[in-house]
Design an enzyme around this catalytic site. Structure first.
Site, short mmCIF file in Angstrom:
data_model
loop_
_atom_site.label_atom_id
_atom_site.label_comp_id
_atom_site.label_asym_id
_atom_site.label_seq_id
_atom_site.Cartn_x
_atom_site.Cartn_y
_atom_site.Cartn_z
N ASP A 240 -5.08 22.73 0.59
CA ASP A 240 -4.17 22.10 1.58
C ASP A 240 -4.80 22.02 2.97
O ASP A 240 -5.39 23.01 3.44
CB ASP A 240 -2.88 22.93 1.73
N HIS A 242 -2.81 19.93 5.45
CA HIS A 242 -1.53 19.85 6.17
C HIS A 242 -1.63 19.44 7.64
O HIS A 242 -1.09 20.12 8.53
CB HIS A 242 -0.79 21.19 6.06
N ASP A 269 -1.84 17.74 -0.36
CA ASP A 269 -1.18 18.24 0.85
C ASP A 269 -2.05 18.05 2.09
O ASP A 269 -2.34 18.99 2.84
CB ASP A 269 -0.72 19.71 0.68
N ASP A 272 1.93 16.32 6.61
CA ASP A 272 3.14 17.13 6.86
C ASP A 272 2.80 18.46 7.54
O ASP A 272 1.72 19.01 7.36
CB ASP A 272 3.93 17.42 5.58
N ARG A 273 3.79 18.94 8.27
CA ARG A 273 3.73 20.20 9.02
C ARG A 273 2.81 20.09 10.24
O ARG A 273 3.26 20.10 11.36
CB ARG A 273 3.33 21.37 8.14
N ASN A 301 2.23 17.84 -3.56
CA ASN A 301 3.68 17.59 -3.51
C ASN A 301 4.12 17.03 -2.16
O ASN A 301 5.23 16.51 -2.05
CB ASN A 301 4.45 18.88 -3.83
N HIS A 302 3.25 17.09 -1.16
CA HIS A 302 3.61 16.51 0.14
C HIS A 302 3.18 15.04 0.29
O HIS A 302 3.48 14.43 1.31
CB HIS A 302 3.06 17.35 1.29
N HIS A 350 -3.06 20.18 -7.81
CA HIS A 350 -2.48 20.79 -6.61
C HIS A 350 -1.59 22.00 -6.92
O HIS A 350 -1.75 23.07 -6.32
CB HIS A 350 -1.67 19.76 -5.82
N ARG A 398 10.59 28.16 -5.50
CA ARG A 398 10.74 26.95 -4.67
C ARG A 398 11.94 26.11 -5.07
O ARG A 398 12.33 25.21 -4.33
CB ARG A 398 9.50 26.07 -4.81
N HIS A 425 -1.71 24.78 -2.89
CA HIS A 425 -0.24 24.80 -2.84
C HIS A 425 0.40 26.05 -2.26
O HIS A 425 1.55 26.03 -1.85
CB HIS A 425 0.26 24.56 -4.27
#
Ligand SMILES: [Mn+2]
Length: 497
Positions: A240, A242, A269, A272-273, A301-302, A350, A398, A425
């Site tokens: 990730d 991010h 990923d 995001d964030r 997943n993002h 991922h 989750r 992840h």
């Protein structure tokens, strides 16, 4: 982060969670310190509330407080369960409805969230904060309904068809990088990375050129990409990122720029964030165009609409460009491959393995991936699942997909004649983690995740000669003063939970 595992306890003694919660003054407030070790405090808060709940399982406040700690650590499934439990214990405990709504929002279950916000507003008609949340959630529910209505009207048209990139003009006062004869080149990439570093914006024409071209390249790849490393080849695998652009640049500084001789695989990923998600993704897409055979990207997943709406990427693209450009990103993300197999022995994805036994590599090849991931099934699992230490499978912390044990990994590897899997992840204190007797490796490349986790980042070298993972760790570098989640939905911003 959901998976920091057993890190040393350093909770401030004498300030145990259950004591705070007992005081009516601090009702609902968690004793989460602001000493830069928030991650560990959440973990300890969870531990202490769990102990308190063993002694007194009918305390709604404990459940509600632990739910908040789970929310902060991305364990939305557990957060939802605790909020639900709090309401079972005391259906008049209004904070419980807030928590359950936030958990459902985080899980993309907007209708369920709206119902709880309605309850709060009904009980507290003068609560401005509750009203704002209700309205924001209502807006999303209506927007989703509208999107569904047009989607079923006709098969969705591509944004590409409505773009006329050729006729977009680049103004004379634009001093930034431009593609050369419509092509990404090495000098374009180095200029663009430098330009982004100075927090400048790539011209929208160039961004569109990259997106249209990368969609074409990705759409020609299979859902399972298979590559062969020769004896002397070395592949770098990153987890990730991010939106942590400055840390991405640091990876290239430490490990060399991507090239045909220095291949990379980024394991999802990307966005995001972190608030530099556009810079990260345009850089990665640029390298994909420059080195299509030696620069690999897998979906996380993002790289999905629901996540992007909540965790910042959609907001960031709208702030820096337009809603239409976000639509095109969404189309491109749908073409990202789901897994990659190296020398028929190492499988990278991922999230992880599957909710059902017997899945084969051929099943992965056959996944029709050009879509938003379904709520269950192999595509969902590849993006969402996590390993667990105990055998078998359990419900995901989750709230999506599952957790799989070492026996599940073992039988999957055996059936598919593989040696081990590499996944990402989950944030890990050391940037990586080796579990399931070396057969399940996690790699995470966003150091000091969200500016608050204090974790290292890592990447893995794999050499064709022996396919043994070789770990390299690194720490976070400074970035300009734009906080993570700056573009996220207001309902998800930390202070608002
Ligand atoms: Mn992820």
């Amino acid at each position: 982060f959901c998976g920091f595992g057993a890190s040393p306890a350093n909770f401030i003694s004498g300030k145990r969670g259950e004591h705070e919660a007992n005081s009516p003054k601090s009702r609902g407030r968690l004793p989460l310190a602001c000493d830069g070790n928030e991650n560990k405090d959440y973990e300890n808060a969870i531990k202490f509330y769990s102990e308190a709940l063993e002694l007194n399982p009918s305390n709604a406040i404990y459940y509600s407080n632990r739910s908040l700690a789970y929310l902060r650590t991305e364990c939305y499934g557990y957060a939802l369960a605790d909020a639900t439990k709090a309401l079972e214990v005391d259906k008049n405990y209004i904070k419980g409805y807030y928590r359950r709504a936030t958990s459902n929002m985080a899980l993309g279950k907007f209708k369920a969230a709206l119902k709880d916000y309605e309850t709060v507003v009904r009980v507290r008609p003068n609560d401005k904060d509750a009203k704002m949340k209700y309205q924001e959630c209502n807006k999303i529910v209506k927007q989703k309904a509208f999107e569904r209505a047009i989607a079923s009207d006709e098969t969705k048209k591509s944004v590409v068809d409505s773009l006329d990139i050729e006729s977009m003009t680049i103004e004379d006062d634009y001093a930034g990088p431009k593609l050369e004869d419509g092509k990404v080149t090495v000098s374009f990439m180095t200029d663009m990375m430098e330009w982004f570093k100075e927090q400048k914006k790539l011209h929208r024409k160039c961004a569109y050129q990259i997106l249209v071209q990368v969609k074409d390249v990705l759409s020609k790849l299979p859902s399972l990409v298979e590559i062969t490393l020769k004896e002397t080849d070395k592949l770098t695998i990153c987890g990730d990122t991010h939106g942590q652009y400055y840390d991405l640049l640091n990876i290239f500084k430490l490990n060399g720029l991507p090239s045909d001789a220095n291949p990379y695989l980024f394991n999802g990923d990307f966005v995001d964030r972190g608030s530099f998600s556009l810079e990260v993704i345009l850089t990665l897409f640029g390298f994909k165009l420059l080195y299509p055979d030696n620069f690999h990207l897998l979906r996380g997943n993002h790289e999905t609409d629901n996540m992007n709406q909540m965790y910042g990427f959609e907001g960031e693209v709208k702030a820096k460009y337009t809603a239409q450009m976000f639509q095109l990103f969404s189309e491109v993300f749908q073409w990202l491959p789901l897994a990659q197999c190296i020398n028929t022995k190492v499988l990278v994805m991922h999230g992880g393995l599957f909710s059902e036994d017997g899945v084969t590599l051929d099943d992965i090849r056959k996944i029709d991936r050009n879509r938003q991931p379904p709520d269950s099934g192999p595509m969902c699992d590849l993006l969402w699942s996590d390993p667990q230490p105990q055998n078998g499978r359990s419900v995901s912390k989750r709230g999506v997909s599952c957790q799989f044990g070492p026996d599940v990994t073992e039988s999957f590897l055996e059936k598919n004649k593989l040696d081990y899997i590499i996944r990402s992840h989950e944030v890990k204190a050391e940037g990586y983690e080796v579990t399931h007797s070396g057969k399940c490796i996690t790699v995470f490349s966003a150091p000091n995740y969200c500016d608050q986790m204090g974790n290292k980042g890592a990447y893995i070298h794999l050499r064709g000669s022996d396919l043994k993972p070789e770990f390299h760790q690194f720490t976070a570098v400074p970035h300009p003063n734009v906080k993570p989640m700056a573009y996220a939905n207001t309902l998800m911003q930390l202070g608002m939970m």
